[in-house]
Design a protein around this motif. Structure first.
Motif, PDB file in Angstrom:
ATOM      1  N   ILE A  82     -31.957  60.248  88.202  1.00  0.00           N
ATOM      2  CA  ILE A  82     -32.281  60.518  89.618  1.00  0.00           C
ATOM      3  C   ILE A  82     -31.283  59.783  90.518  1.00  0.00           C
ATOM      4  N   LYS A  83     -30.924  58.574  90.126  1.00  0.00           N
ATOM      5  CA  LYS A  83     -29.966  57.817  90.943  1.00  0.00           C
ATOM      6  C   LYS A  83     -28.588  58.511  90.914  1.00  0.00           C
ATOM      7  N   ALA A  84     -28.169  58.939  89.712  1.00  0.00           N
ATOM      8  CA  ALA A  84     -26.862  59.603  89.586  1.00  0.00           C
ATOM      9  C   ALA A  84     -26.832  60.879  90.429  1.00  0.00           C
ATOM     10  N   TYR A 128     -35.111  58.786 104.725  1.00  0.00           N
ATOM     11  CA  TYR A 128     -35.293  60.119 104.123  1.00  0.00           C
ATOM     12  C   TYR A 128     -36.010  60.013 102.781  1.00  0.00           C
ATOM     13  N   ASP A 129     -36.868  60.999 102.500  1.00  0.00           N
ATOM     14  CA  ASP A 129     -37.496  61.109 101.181  1.00  0.00           C
ATOM     15  C   ASP A 129     -37.684  62.596 100.893  1.00  0.00           C
ATOM     16  N   VAL A 130     -37.608  62.981  99.615  1.00  0.00           N
ATOM     17  CA  VAL A 130     -37.831  64.391  99.271  1.00  0.00           C
ATOM     18  C   VAL A 130     -39.289  64.788  99.469  1.00  0.00           C
ATOM     19  N   HIS A 143     -30.807  44.055  95.536  1.00  0.00           N
ATOM     20  CA  HIS A 143     -32.135  44.101  94.927  1.00  0.00           C
ATOM     21  C   HIS A 143     -33.144  43.297  95.749  1.00  0.00           C
ATOM     22  N   TRP A 144     -33.970  44.048  96.496  1.00  0.00           N
ATOM     23  CA  TRP A 144     -35.014  43.445  97.309  1.00  0.00           C
ATOM     24  C   TRP A 144     -36.170  43.051  96.394  1.00  0.00           C
ATOM     25  N   SER A 145     -37.042  42.180  96.887  1.00  0.00           N
ATOM     26  CA  SER A 145     -38.214  41.782  96.108  1.00  0.00           C
ATOM     27  C   SER A 145     -39.446  42.304  96.850  1.00  0.00           C
ATOM     28  N   ASN A 146     -40.425  42.761  96.104  1.00  0.00           N
ATOM     29  CA  ASN A 146     -41.623  43.403  96.670  1.00  0.00           C
ATOM     30  C   ASN A 146     -42.672  42.359  97.062  1.00  0.00           C
ATOM     31  N   PRO A 147     -43.266  42.404  98.243  1.00  0.00           N
ATOM     32  CA  PRO A 147     -43.053  43.329  99.366  1.00  0.00           C
ATOM     33  C   PRO A 147     -41.819  42.936 100.184  1.00  0.00           C
ATOM     34  N   PRO A 201     -36.473  56.407  92.586  1.00  0.00           N
ATOM     35  CA  PRO A 201     -37.090  55.808  91.403  1.00  0.00           C
ATOM     36  C   PRO A 201     -36.091  55.210  90.402  1.00  0.00           C
ATOM     37  N   GLU A 202     -36.621  54.264  89.607  1.00  0.00           N
ATOM     38  CA  GLU A 202     -35.799  53.526  88.631  1.00  0.00           C
ATOM     39  C   GLU A 202     -35.480  54.419  87.422  1.00  0.00           C
ATOM     40  N   ASN A 203     -34.653  55.403  87.672  1.00  0.00           N
ATOM     41  CA  ASN A 203     -34.293  56.373  86.633  1.00  0.00           C
ATOM     42  C   ASN A 203     -32.831  56.732  86.879  1.00  0.00           C
ATOM     43  N   LEU A 226     -38.573  56.573 100.131  1.00  0.00           N
ATOM     44  CA  LEU A 226     -39.528  55.828 100.969  1.00  0.00           C
ATOM     45  C   LEU A 226     -40.855  55.630 100.240  1.00  0.00           C
ATOM     46  N   GLY A 227     -40.770  55.174  98.983  1.00  0.00           N
ATOM     47  CA  GLY A 227     -41.994  54.944  98.207  1.00  0.00           C
ATOM     48  C   GLY A 227     -42.527  53.540  98.455  1.00  0.00           C
ATOM     49  N   THR A 228     -42.728  52.785  97.383  1.00  0.00           N
ATOM     50  CA  THR A 228     -43.291  51.433  97.506  1.00  0.00           C
ATOM     51  C   THR A 228     -42.398  50.539  98.369  1.00  0.00           C
ATOM     52  N   MET A 229     -41.096  50.586  98.136  1.00  0.00           N
ATOM     53  CA  MET A 229     -40.187  49.626  98.770  1.00  0.00           C
ATOM     54  C   MET A 229     -39.643  50.081 100.126  1.00  0.00           C
ATOM     55  N   GLY A 230     -39.449  51.399 100.289  1.00  0.00           N
ATOM     56  CA  GLY A 230     -38.736  51.927 101.452  1.00  0.00           C
ATOM     57  C   GLY A 230     -39.270  51.495 102.810  1.00  0.00           C
ATOM     58  N   SER A 255     -27.581  49.881  95.889  1.00  0.00           N
ATOM     59  CA  SER A 255     -28.735  50.343  95.118  1.00  0.00           C
ATOM     60  C   SER A 255     -29.761  49.229  95.031  1.00  0.00           C
ATOM     61  N   ASP A 256     -31.024  49.624  95.222  1.00  0.00           N
ATOM     62  CA  ASP A 256     -32.131  48.656  95.092  1.00  0.00           C
ATOM     63  C   ASP A 256     -32.643  48.631  93.650  1.00  0.00           C
ATOM     64  N   THR A 257     -31.832  49.077  92.706  1.00  0.00           N
ATOM     65  CA  THR A 257     -32.295  49.081  91.304  1.00  0.00           C
ATOM     66  C   THR A 257     -32.820  47.701  90.895  1.00  0.00           C
ATOM     67  N   SER A 258     -33.895  47.737  90.106  1.00  0.00           N
ATOM     68  CA  SER A 258     -34.492  46.472  89.654  1.00  0.00           C
ATOM     69  C   SER A 258     -33.739  45.887  88.474  1.00  0.00           C
ATOM     70  N   GLY A 259     -32.862  46.681  87.858  1.00  0.00           N
ATOM     71  CA  GLY A 259     -32.211  46.091  86.692  1.00  0.00           C
ATOM     72  C   GLY A 259     -31.226  46.978  85.964  1.00  0.00           C
TER      73      GLY A 259
HETATM   74  N1  LIG Z   1     -41.726  48.551  93.263  1.00  0.00           N
HETATM   75  C1  LIG Z   1     -41.168  47.347  93.180  1.00  0.00           C
HETATM   76  O1  LIG Z   1     -41.846  46.309  93.059  1.00  0.00           O
HETATM   77  C2  LIG Z   1     -39.667  47.214  93.265  1.00  0.00           C
HETATM   78  C3  LIG Z   1     -39.118  45.961  93.585  1.00  0.00           C
HETATM   79  C4  LIG Z   1     -37.710  45.863  93.718  1.00  0.00           C
HETATM   80  C5  LIG Z   1     -36.910  46.971  93.507  1.00  0.00           C
HETATM   81  N2  LIG Z   1     -37.501  48.170  93.160  1.00  0.00           N
HETATM   82  C6  LIG Z   1     -36.590  49.284  92.931  1.00  0.00           C
HETATM   83  O2  LIG Z   1     -36.515  50.067  94.100  1.00  0.00           O
HETATM   84  C7  LIG Z   1     -36.304  51.443  93.759  1.00  0.00           C
HETATM   85  C8  LIG Z   1     -37.446  52.262  94.340  1.00  0.00           C
HETATM   86  O3  LIG Z   1     -38.655  51.751  93.802  1.00  0.00           O
HETATM   87  P1  LIG Z   1     -40.091  52.111  94.408  1.00  0.00           P
HETATM   88  O4  LIG Z   1     -41.045  51.195  93.697  1.00  0.00           O
HETATM   89  O5  LIG Z   1     -40.029  52.125  95.901  1.00  0.00           O
HETATM   90  O6  LIG Z   1     -40.240  53.586  93.821  1.00  0.00           O
HETATM   91  P2  LIG Z   1     -41.315  54.717  94.209  1.00  0.00           P
HETATM   92  O7  LIG Z   1     -41.429  55.579  93.030  1.00  0.00           O
HETATM   93  O8  LIG Z   1     -42.541  54.094  94.793  1.00  0.00           O
HETATM   94  O9  LIG Z   1     -40.582  55.498  95.396  1.00  0.00           O
HETATM   95  C9  LIG Z   1     -39.426  56.262  95.207  1.00  0.00           C
HETATM   96  C10 LIG Z   1     -39.386  57.330  96.284  1.00  0.00           C
HETATM   97  O10 LIG Z   1     -38.186  58.072  96.111  1.00  0.00           O
HETATM   98  C11 LIG Z   1     -38.477  59.423  96.409  1.00  0.00           C
HETATM   99  N3  LIG Z   1     -37.465  60.247  95.767  1.00  0.00           N
HETATM  100  C12 LIG Z   1     -37.378  60.681  94.482  1.00  0.00           C
HETATM  101  N4  LIG Z   1     -36.247  61.386  94.297  1.00  0.00           N
HETATM  102  C13 LIG Z   1     -35.601  61.400  95.489  1.00  0.00           C
HETATM  103  C14 LIG Z   1     -34.381  61.983  95.946  1.00  0.00           C
HETATM  104  N5  LIG Z   1     -33.591  62.651  95.112  1.00  0.00           N
HETATM  105  N6  LIG Z   1     -34.030  61.811  97.239  1.00  0.00           N
HETATM  106  C15 LIG Z   1     -34.841  61.117  98.089  1.00  0.00           C
HETATM  107  N7  LIG Z   1     -36.008  60.552  97.728  1.00  0.00           N
HETATM  108  C16 LIG Z   1     -36.371  60.685  96.435  1.00  0.00           C
HETATM  109  C17 LIG Z   1     -39.874  59.652  95.885  1.00  0.00           C
HETATM  110  O11 LIG Z   1     -40.491  60.754  96.533  1.00  0.00           O
HETATM  111  C18 LIG Z   1     -40.549  58.325  96.218  1.00  0.00           C
HETATM  112  O12 LIG Z   1     -41.185  58.369  97.489  1.00  0.00           O
HETATM  113  C19 LIG Z   1     -36.254  51.490  92.231  1.00  0.00           C
HETATM  114  O13 LIG Z   1     -34.934  51.437  91.789  1.00  0.00           O
HETATM  115  C20 LIG Z   1     -37.020  50.230  91.831  1.00  0.00           C
HETATM  116  O14 LIG Z   1     -36.681  49.743  90.562  1.00  0.00           O
HETATM  117  C21 LIG Z   1     -38.850  48.323  93.080  1.00  0.00           C
END
Ligand SMILES: NC(=O)c1ccc[n+]([C@@H]2O[C@H](COP(=O)([O-])OP(=O)(O)OC[C@H]3O[C@@H](n4cnc5c(N)ncnc54)[C@H](O)[C@@H]3O)[C@@H](O)[C@H]2O)c1
Length: 309
Positions: free
Chosen positions: A93-95, A31-33, A137-141, A88-90, A10-14, A113-117
């Protein structure tokens, strides 16, 4: 049709994704950690909801869904027909997230997965039902931009892609199916091509950063919102494109490393808005004002493009 969704991360996109799905009638367990992220997300829901009102996005006749913040992964995915991974885009962490949910979900549950790439095919190595894993893949916001890319990996079942495409359409959004699982998909490939050239021009002193933005926003961006690149080729004339690209393509940036200017700034922890300085500098007041102004303008432009005003 899918009614219950689980949202992990639930970071930037959630928060925007949760708000948009619930407005579309889905019940979302979120849910978020991080407790801080959960608190922030819950505050963001009302803000996103107000923007959806301004966009005149209505709930279906059966009513809006709900967003419920839960404290464990097991509760999050319990009863969900769709799990949206938004961590996060890692890839590690996704695995790890896929491994954690694997024993908790049935084989019919779709994991998006909302992975950006990151290629979906790479992510599929970490889940036991790869045919149910798909890129969404959603687009921000995400509560304002209506386009969502849908990407199947090598092992994704065609029905999984179709189900997500139909879900997106059914809640009034615009699915775009990407037919090959290329890194960055389509939106970010096009964006990064533009960003590479823009950074190169600024770095070589061809133009000031502010003027680059004016040139692109008013010369290209505004137009591209109405006339996409393929239609633009027809508007300009393919003969013109042929003659200009015959000499210009060879002169465009083709560097395959990260721009030195970006390496220098990130080395000094200048990340942009999040750190108060990046390509430009921002005070906290300016950041707040910019965020409001950008949301207002995006809403206004979208209403015009949709013919609402
Ligand atoms: N930011 C963008 O503009 C954008 C746009 C489209 C897609 N995305 C993709 O969306 C995904 C999320 O991006 P974001 O920008 O929201 O990232 P972010 O870093 O802002 O948020 C990620 C959230 O995940 C939480 N987190 C980390 N590990 C976790 C786990 N094991 N279980 C539950 N929560 C966990 C973190 O606490 C954090 O709140 C990424 O794959 C990113 O590439 C981002």
């Amino acid at each position: 049709m899918i009614k219950r969704a689980a949202l992990i991360g639930l970071g930037t996109m959630g928060p925007g994704i949760a708000a948009r799905l619930s407005r579309g009638g889905l019940d979302v367990a979120a849910y978020d950690v991080s407790d801080v992220a959960v608190e922030r997300a819950s505050g963001m829901l009302d803000i996103a909801g107000a923007i959806l009102d301004r966009l005149d996005i209505k709930a279906p006749a059966s009513g809006a869904g709900t967003v419920r913040f839960v404290r464990t992964l097991a509760e999050t995915v319990d009863g969900a027909e769709l799990v949206i991974e938004n961590v996060p885009e890692n890839i590690d962490i996704k695995a790890e997230t896929y491994r954690a949910i694997d024993p908790l979900i049935g084989s019919s549950v779709i994991v998006a997965s909302d992975t950006s790439g990151i290629p979906i095919t790479k992510l599929q190595a970490h889940i036991s039902h790869p045919e149910r894993l798909v890129g969404m893949h959603w687009s921000n916001p995400p509560h304002i931009i209506p386009m969502i890319e849908v990407i199947g990996g090598e092992k994704t079942a065609p029905e999984t892609v179709a189900t997500i495409r139909d879900l997106i359409r059914s809640i009034g959004l615009l699915p775009v199916v990407v037919k090959k699982d290329v890194p960055g998909f389509v939106e970010n490939r096009v964006l990064y091509a533009l960003l590479r050239e823009a950074l190169d021009l600024v770095e070589r002193g061809v133009i000031e950063p502010e003027d680059l933005d004016t040139c692109v926003s008013w010369g290209i961006g505004y137009k591209v919102a109405v006339i996409g690149p393929m239609a633009l080729l027809d508007m300009a004339g393919l003969d013109i494109y042929k003659s200009v690209s015959s000499f210009l393509n060879a002169d465009l940036s083709n560097r395959d490393d990260v721009a030195p200017m970006v390496l220098e700034k990130t080395g000094l922890s200048k990340f942009g808005i999040k750190s108060g300085e990046g390509m430009f500098s921002y005070t906290p007041e300016q950041i707040k004002a910019l965020q409001g102004e950008r949301a207002r303008k995006l809403v206004a432009v979208r209403r015009i493009l949709e013919g609402q005003e």
